[in-house]
Design a protein around this motif. Structure first.
Motif, PDB file in Angstrom:
ATOM      1  N   ILE A 164      64.318 111.770 161.143  1.00 17.53           N
ATOM      2  CA  ILE A 164      63.074 111.975 161.890  1.00 17.53           C
ATOM      3  C   ILE A 164      62.126 110.819 161.608  1.00 17.53           C
ATOM      4  N   PHE A 165      62.138 110.322 160.370  1.00 16.73           N
ATOM      5  CA  PHE A 165      61.303 109.194 159.975  1.00 16.73           C
ATOM      6  C   PHE A 165      62.213 107.990 159.810  1.00 16.73           C
ATOM      7  N   GLN A 166      61.996 106.957 160.602  1.00 17.27           N
ATOM      8  CA  GLN A 166      62.831 105.763 160.582  1.00 17.27           C
ATOM      9  C   GLN A 166      62.146 104.643 159.811  1.00 17.27           C
ATOM     10  N   ARG A 167      62.779 104.192 158.732  1.00 19.63           N
ATOM     11  CA  ARG A 167      62.254 103.034 158.001  1.00 19.63           C
ATOM     12  C   ARG A 167      62.389 101.797 158.879  1.00 19.63           C
ATOM     13  N   ILE A 168      61.459 100.843 158.695  1.00 18.67           N
ATOM     14  CA  ILE A 168      61.485  99.617 159.480  1.00 18.67           C
ATOM     15  C   ILE A 168      61.501  98.411 158.546  1.00 18.67           C
ATOM     16  N   ALA A 169      62.072  97.313 159.026  1.00 24.17           N
ATOM     17  CA  ALA A 169      62.315  96.135 158.196  1.00 24.17           C
ATOM     18  C   ALA A 169      61.051  95.440 157.712  1.00 24.17           C
ATOM     19  N   CYS A 170      59.967  95.552 158.440  1.00 26.55           N
ATOM     20  CA  CYS A 170      58.759  94.799 158.121  1.00 26.55           C
ATOM     21  C   CYS A 170      57.871  95.465 157.075  1.00 26.55           C
ATOM     22  N   SER A 171      58.245  96.665 156.598  1.00 30.18           N
ATOM     23  CA  SER A 171      57.384  97.369 155.657  1.00 30.18           C
ATOM     24  C   SER A 171      58.202  98.232 154.703  1.00 30.18           C
ATOM     25  N   ASP A 172      57.833  98.183 153.433  1.00 31.57           N
ATOM     26  CA  ASP A 172      58.470  99.050 152.444  1.00 31.57           C
ATOM     27  C   ASP A 172      57.899 100.462 152.487  1.00 31.57           C
ATOM     28  N   GLU A 173      56.726 100.618 153.085  1.00 32.59           N
ATOM     29  CA  GLU A 173      56.039 101.910 153.082  1.00 32.59           C
ATOM     30  C   GLU A 173      55.949 102.560 154.456  1.00 32.59           C
ATOM     31  N   ASP A 174      55.736 101.753 155.483  1.00 25.07           N
ATOM     32  CA  ASP A 174      55.543 102.289 156.826  1.00 25.07           C
ATOM     33  C   ASP A 174      56.873 102.549 157.510  1.00 25.07           C
ATOM     34  N   GLY A 175      56.821 103.318 158.557  1.00 29.02           N
ATOM     35  CA  GLY A 175      57.997 103.604 159.360  1.00 29.02           C
ATOM     36  C   GLY A 175      57.575 104.196 160.688  1.00 29.02           C
ATOM     37  N   ILE A 176      58.548 104.644 161.434  1.00 31.36           N
ATOM     38  CA  ILE A 176      58.308 105.197 162.759  1.00 31.36           C
ATOM     39  C   ILE A 176      58.798 106.645 162.762  1.00 31.36           C
ATOM     40  N   VAL A 177      57.960 107.551 163.235  1.00 27.21           N
ATOM     41  CA  VAL A 177      58.406 108.920 163.460  1.00 27.21           C
ATOM     42  C   VAL A 177      59.169 108.879 164.777  1.00 27.21           C
ATOM     43  N   MET A 178      60.460 109.164 164.692  1.00 29.71           N
ATOM     44  CA  MET A 178      61.352 108.981 165.841  1.00 29.71           C
ATOM     45  C   MET A 178      61.058 109.983 166.950  1.00 29.71           C
ATOM     46  N   ARG A 179      60.676 109.455 168.100  1.00 24.35           N
ATOM     47  CA  ARG A 179      60.513 110.275 169.296  1.00 24.35           C
ATOM     48  C   ARG A 179      61.619 109.958 170.300  1.00 24.35           C
ATOM     49  N   SER A 180      62.308 108.856 170.018  1.00 23.36           N
ATOM     50  CA  SER A 180      63.439 108.485 170.862  1.00 23.36           C
ATOM     51  C   SER A 180      64.482 107.807 169.980  1.00 23.36           C
ATOM     52  N   ALA A 181      65.680 107.681 170.493  1.00 27.58           N
ATOM     53  CA  ALA A 181      66.771 107.089 169.731  1.00 27.58           C
ATOM     54  C   ALA A 181      66.599 105.576 169.603  1.00 27.58           C
ATOM     55  N   LYS A 182      67.332 105.002 168.644  1.00 29.08           N
ATOM     56  CA  LYS A 182      67.381 103.548 168.541  1.00 29.08           C
ATOM     57  C   LYS A 182      67.940 103.019 169.854  1.00 29.08           C
ATOM     58  N   GLN A 183      67.432 101.863 170.259  1.00 35.66           N
ATOM     59  CA  GLN A 183      67.866 101.289 171.532  1.00 35.66           C
ATOM     60  C   GLN A 183      68.291  99.846 171.329  1.00 35.66           C
ATOM     61  N   ASN A 184      69.190  99.379 172.177  1.00 39.20           N
ATOM     62  CA  ASN A 184      69.604  97.987 172.141  1.00 39.20           C
ATOM     63  C   ASN A 184      68.625  97.184 172.998  1.00 39.20           C
ATOM     64  N   ILE A 185      67.829  96.326 172.341  1.00 41.32           N
ATOM     65  CA  ILE A 185      66.749  95.596 172.994  1.00 41.32           C
ATOM     66  C   ILE A 185      66.994  94.087 172.853  1.00 41.32           C
ATOM     67  N   PRO A 186      66.821  93.320 173.930  1.00 38.86           N
ATOM     68  CA  PRO A 186      67.002  91.868 173.823  1.00 38.86           C
ATOM     69  C   PRO A 186      65.880  91.229 173.003  1.00 38.86           C
ATOM     70  N   LEU A 187      66.185  90.108 172.378  1.00 30.67           N
ATOM     71  CA  LEU A 187      65.154  89.413 171.598  1.00 30.67           C
ATOM     72  C   LEU A 187      64.078  88.818 172.505  1.00 30.67           C
ATOM     73  N   LYS A 188      64.463  88.449 173.708  1.00 27.77           N
ATOM     74  CA  LYS A 188      63.478  87.937 174.668  1.00 27.77           C
ATOM     75  C   LYS A 188      63.089  89.078 175.603  1.00 27.77           C
ATOM     76  N   LEU A 189      61.880  89.552 175.446  1.00 28.05           N
ATOM     77  CA  LEU A 189      61.384  90.660 176.267  1.00 28.05           C
ATOM     78  C   LEU A 189      60.673  90.120 177.498  1.00 28.05           C
ATOM     79  N   ASN A 190      60.825  90.827 178.612  1.00 26.53           N
ATOM     80  CA  ASN A 190      60.154  90.380 179.831  1.00 26.53           C
ATOM     81  C   ASN A 190      59.400  91.509 180.525  1.00 26.53           C
ATOM     82  N   LYS A 191      59.209  92.634 179.842  1.00 24.68           N
ATOM     83  CA  LYS A 191      58.465  93.739 180.437  1.00 24.68           C
ATOM     84  C   LYS A 191      57.005  93.690 180.000  1.00 24.68           C
ATOM     85  N   GLU A 192      56.137  93.978 180.914  1.00 33.27           N
ATOM     86  CA  GLU A 192      54.696  94.022 180.650  1.00 33.27           C
ATOM     87  C   GLU A 192      54.391  95.050 179.557  1.00 33.27           C
ATOM     88  N   GLY A 193      53.577  94.670 178.586  1.00 31.80           N
ATOM     89  CA  GLY A 193      53.135  95.597 177.553  1.00 31.80           C
ATOM     90  C   GLY A 193      54.117  95.811 176.408  1.00 31.80           C
TER      91      GLY A 193
END
Length: 82
Positions: A31-60
């Motif tokens: 339910i709580f997903q650890r993230i690489a940029c922080s030893d303390e912070d994370g994301i409360v999962m509301r959706s599954a992990k997704q395959n995302i390109p390194l170059k984003l082109n969507k607004e926002g």
């Protein structure tokens, strides 16, 4: 690249931006997903992990700059080892 979204909300609780983070750990049911940029912070999962390109082109949408730096450094290190 597998990533988890952080929704940045604006006035009225409406999601204005989406920041992608590199997840840590392999537990798909967490339910709580650890993230690489922080030893303390994370994301409360509301959706599954997704395959995302390194170059984003969507607004926002954008990558967390710290996560992106870690991903690029790991890729460079892997390439140098070959």
């Amino acid at each position: 690249m597998l990533a988890v979204p952080e929704r940045i909300t604006g006035p009225g609780g409406i999601a204005e931006k989406l920041v992608w983070h590199k997840p840590l750990g392999a537990d798909p049911d967490a339910i709580f997903q650890r993230i690489a940029c922080s030893d303390e912070d994370g994301i409360v999962m509301r959706s599954a992990k997704q395959n995302i390109p390194l170059k984003l082109n969507k607004e926002g949408e954008r990558w967390c700059p710290d996560c992106l730096t870690l991903v690029r450094a790991a890729r460079q290190k892997k390439e140098e080892a070959l």
